[in-house]
Write an enzyme that holds these catalytic residues in place. Sequence first.
Site, PDB file in Angstrom:
ATOM      1  N   CYS A   1      -3.591   5.308  -2.980  1.00 57.14           N
ATOM      2  CA  CYS A   1      -2.620   4.014  -3.014  1.00 57.14           C
ATOM      3  C   CYS A   1      -3.214   3.692  -1.871  1.00 57.14           C
ATOM      4  CB  CYS A   1      -1.678   3.091  -3.095  1.00 57.14           C
ATOM      5  SG  CYS A   1      -0.797   1.362  -2.821  1.00 57.14           S
ATOM      6  N   CYS A   2      -2.609   3.791  -0.524  1.00 60.96           N
ATOM      7  CA  CYS A   2      -2.795   3.554   0.873  1.00 60.96           C
ATOM      8  C   CYS A   2      -3.883   4.043   1.198  1.00 60.96           C
ATOM      9  CB  CYS A   2      -1.309   4.606   1.567  1.00 60.96           C
ATOM     10  SG  CYS A   2      -0.141   4.270   1.965  1.00 60.96           S
TER      11      CYS A   2
ATOM     12  N   CYS B   1       4.949  -2.156   2.801  1.00 57.37           N
ATOM     13  CA  CYS B   1       4.331  -2.992   1.497  1.00 57.37           C
ATOM     14  C   CYS B   1       5.421  -2.564   1.241  1.00 57.37           C
ATOM     15  CB  CYS B   1       3.471  -2.181   1.290  1.00 57.37           C
ATOM     16  SG  CYS B   1       2.354  -1.924   1.482  1.00 57.37           S
TER      17      CYS B   1
ATOM     18  N   CYS C   1       7.589  -0.461  -1.110  1.00 58.04           N
ATOM     19  CA  CYS C   1       7.207   1.329  -0.662  1.00 58.04           C
ATOM     20  C   CYS C   1       8.418   0.795   1.267  1.00 58.04           C
ATOM     21  CB  CYS C   1       6.456   1.218  -0.149  1.00 58.04           C
ATOM     22  SG  CYS C   1       5.262   2.124  -1.306  1.00 58.04           S
TER      23      CYS C   1
ATOM     24  N   CYS D   1       1.560   7.676   6.139  1.00 56.23           N
ATOM     25  CA  CYS D   1       0.194   7.009   5.538  1.00 56.23           C
ATOM     26  C   CYS D   1      -1.266   7.986   5.042  1.00 56.23           C
ATOM     27  CB  CYS D   1       0.247   5.866   5.473  1.00 56.23           C
ATOM     28  SG  CYS D   1       0.194   4.078   4.249  1.00 56.23           S
TER      29      CYS D   1
HETATM   30  S1  SF4 Z   1       2.661   1.449   1.744  1.00 55.88           S
HETATM   31 FE1  SF4 Z   1       2.868   1.783  -0.445  1.00 55.88          FE
HETATM   32  S2  SF4 Z   1       2.180   0.240  -1.586  1.00 55.88           S
HETATM   33 FE2  SF4 Z   1       1.041   0.606   0.520  1.00 55.88          FE
HETATM   34  S3  SF4 Z   1      -0.615   1.062   0.420  1.00 55.88           S
HETATM   35 FE3  SF4 Z   1       1.127   2.568   1.203  1.00 55.88          FE
HETATM   36  S4  SF4 Z   1       1.757   3.744  -0.509  1.00 55.88           S
HETATM   37 FE4  SF4 Z   1       0.187   1.382  -1.394  1.00 55.88          FE
END
Ligand code: SF4
Lengths: 398, 558
Positions: free
Chosen positions: A123-124, A205, A208, A231
Amino acid sequence: MLPDLTTATVDDRVAYLNQRYKHHAAQAVLERALSDEAVGRIALVSSFGAESVVLLHMISLYDRATPVLFIDTQMLFEETMAYQADVAQQLGLTDVRTIRARPEAVAAHDPEGLLHKTDTDACCNLRKTEPLERALSNFDAWITGRKRFQGQTRAALDFFENEGDFRIKVNPLAHWTPEDVQDYMINNRLPRHPLIAKGYPSIGCAPCTSPVKPGEDPRAGRWRNQEKEECGIHFINGKVVRGPLPVEVEIEEEKPMNVIVTDQGFVNDDWAHGFIAAADLETSAADAPAVAIDLASDADPTILAGRLDGVDLIRVDFPSFSDGRGFTLARRLRLMGFNGRLRARGHVIADQYTMVRRSGFDEVEIAPELAKRQPWEQWQARAAWQSHDYQNRLRGAV
Amino acid sequence: MYKYNDFDEAFVRERVAQFSGQVARRIDGSLSEDEFRPLRLMNGLYLQLHAYMLRVAVPYGTLNSRQMRQFAHIADTYDKGYGHFTTRQNIQFNWPKLRDVPAILSDLADVEMHAIQTSGNTIRNVTSDHFAGAAADEIEDPRPYAELIRQWSTDHPEFQFLPRKFKVAITGAPNDRAVVKAHDIGLRIVRNDAGQVGFEVIVGGGLGRTPMVGKVIRDFLPKEDLLPYLEAIVSVYNLLGRRDNKYKARIKITVHENGIETVRDLVEAEFIQRRELFNGADQALLAEIEPAFAQPDYITADSQGFDDFYKADPVFRSWVDTNLTEHRQPGYAIVTISLKAHGATPGDATSEQMRVMADLAQEFGHDELRVSHEQNIVLPHVHKAHLPAIHARLAAVGLATANVGLVSDIIACPGMDYCALATARSIPIAQQIAERFDELKLEHEVGPLKLKISGCINACGHHHVGHIGILGLDRAGVENYQITLGGDATENAAIGERAGPGFSADAIVPAIERLVLAYLELREGPQETFIDAYRRLGAEPFKAALYPDEAGGRKHAA
Ligand code: SF4
Ligand code: SF4
């Protein structure tokens, strides 16, 4: 000596820049980085997190047209979006570029926005790493807020770093301590991210990030209950080829959030308007919506005489728990007619809670370390401050 | 005597519980050593040379037989069977174990006593005239005010972390027996021209390494303004007092550096504000306290037996002449029990001695005892008819030494034998001097003479205000004793002057002997005391006696 820029490698340029600016202060480094030919095209990458405002403010002073890259993962808090708009407007930044993942990529990999639940790294990568990499491809250098104190791998952090032999990373705040950051924000009365006051010392985010309990590690709220701490491709053998995610970089600089002790228990600081030094009260905006003052332990409280009306909160410093001046300062402020919030901040121990309250304070602000060592129960044992008080008897308050 | 009410009782119990908790929290790491130290100090617990030392307050020096017996019990149970009475009307136990301290505090609470604020940078136990309520020269008994100040200063939220310790003394008599001019705040009860009774307030006195005589900050303070005025002084000091240098942190330095006028202006301004905080409740409380210090129910008795015994027994006679002070009640006397037996440690009492003194107070003394700042115990109200019996029972436990006010009635600090800060021994010097004068059988002839010894420049033995003061120093690893002359602890307070080079431990006792013999030569008659002769003649003839070789040498050279 300035290397020949047509042939110089990134290494050559970095060596030259470090040599040239090694004795400069953060502001000077930043200012020069914006114009030095050896740096080239430069952008600031900002998360508009809790401390981002420091570099944003500096940029606004030297060149408001500097490109600012803001990564919108489309999973951010509403508050962050609003804060970003506010800060950009307040500081008069003219080139804030919002960076997002390509819609096709999102449609392909995370159409429901649930990828973070199964694979945060992916996701990151999708929402931060890849879009940032794309955005930076047009620049020769970018500015980060990384600092030496943040860890062993950064102990030798220089102002200028070679990033994978193709880009320069500029770290103007390399030598700053967490206190410097706080001081800068206080002295310049910079707006704070609204979520800080709600218990989010580290803001990423929305899905998270969860609030951190007072005394907890400020980063404990990130990816709670997961192994993940950084991340995506943040560290590779300590070498960062593609750069740590800037959103994270800035968040790492968060000062651990202090704990507020009240009669009811530990709470997070709900004061979001910053503090000004007592001596600056003169120059503070008359129409400020909320005013809070920091009073040093050696201050003369009479400097506030006649000006306490518009003050909402006064925070009295306790540099050491054995320095008892703050108790008398509190009593004096109350005698001067101050009815607002009165807070003791610093090294106050649980055993002094009764004294603090009896002297006229409403609450105490302590560092997370102390909150951990002296948990709420120890303060609670002293929270019945109205009873067994000789002063009450002598003053007819009972 | 003041009796704890429910509030006092609950307060002291709570405090014991808190301290037990603090000990536990120190052990589990919640409190750092730095954080624990002032907390234990606030509860009277010092770390000394060999062990912990617990200092227990005897508020304004007044106690009853039950409390004295409890001291004996503590000495037997948790210590080595004795206690040490101090120059601040406290008692110290020199060998308690840390784990026993909560139990000791709890035993003390059982008899309405505590160790609160007997050390630390806070307002200490208030001291007073040990003859209060009995002396003939008194304007008013100072102890109700002392008790009011005790309650006010106890746990005062603003004043637990002052720049330095803060000592308050109060006297109700024109003859100052409480050394008020050597305190951070000294209070003298005075009558103004209008005949009203109030306080003369003195600040900035103190001994220690920079001895200073206190200065009058207010010559007449109405009685009801006492607490707000004290609060004004201490709050001004709390903000103004230096915190950068421990040796410059006492209020005497604050007053010295800022000037009494500046301090007075600040205090008077603050006082106006502080007065608002008091609405008369303190005066109501004072009115409740006062009856506790009412005169005892004096008895009448036939004192023929006393007169006969006085004539017949020279030992008794000598004790009566030396250790008794005039009482305001006809037929009564104030008895000072000397804790300065020749060769004993000044101020020490064994548990057996404590019990005897307690018994005597209960049987003959309206159940009252006093601790004097001169480290003796006082039976303030004794009918003369009982004196022969009292003397006999004191003699049986080595407490009948007839030397009160004489050269062997020495004030000595613990010195090198107990104190971590000491640079020299003081107790052994006191013992040797006392024994020497006992051998000479001269001290009654010498008459009133105050000799005071400190084991370092902190001056706990008050040597600055001794007629003869001895200060023990360390000169390159060797004990060296400096002599000061002409100090005075009374209403005529004066700081003694250094006589000259110091003496070794072997030479100090002969030097004192030469000094005292010279006085006998120089005086105009037995009615001229040492200090009077010194004031008439100046230091020179006394210095000549101290340094005979030098004087001779100089003469020779000339
Ligand atoms: S912080 Fe969480 S939602 Fe945002 S990009 Fe990274 S994993 Fe995805
Ligand atoms: S004068 Fe010095 S040696 Fe004596 S008790 Fe005080 S500090 Fe200790």
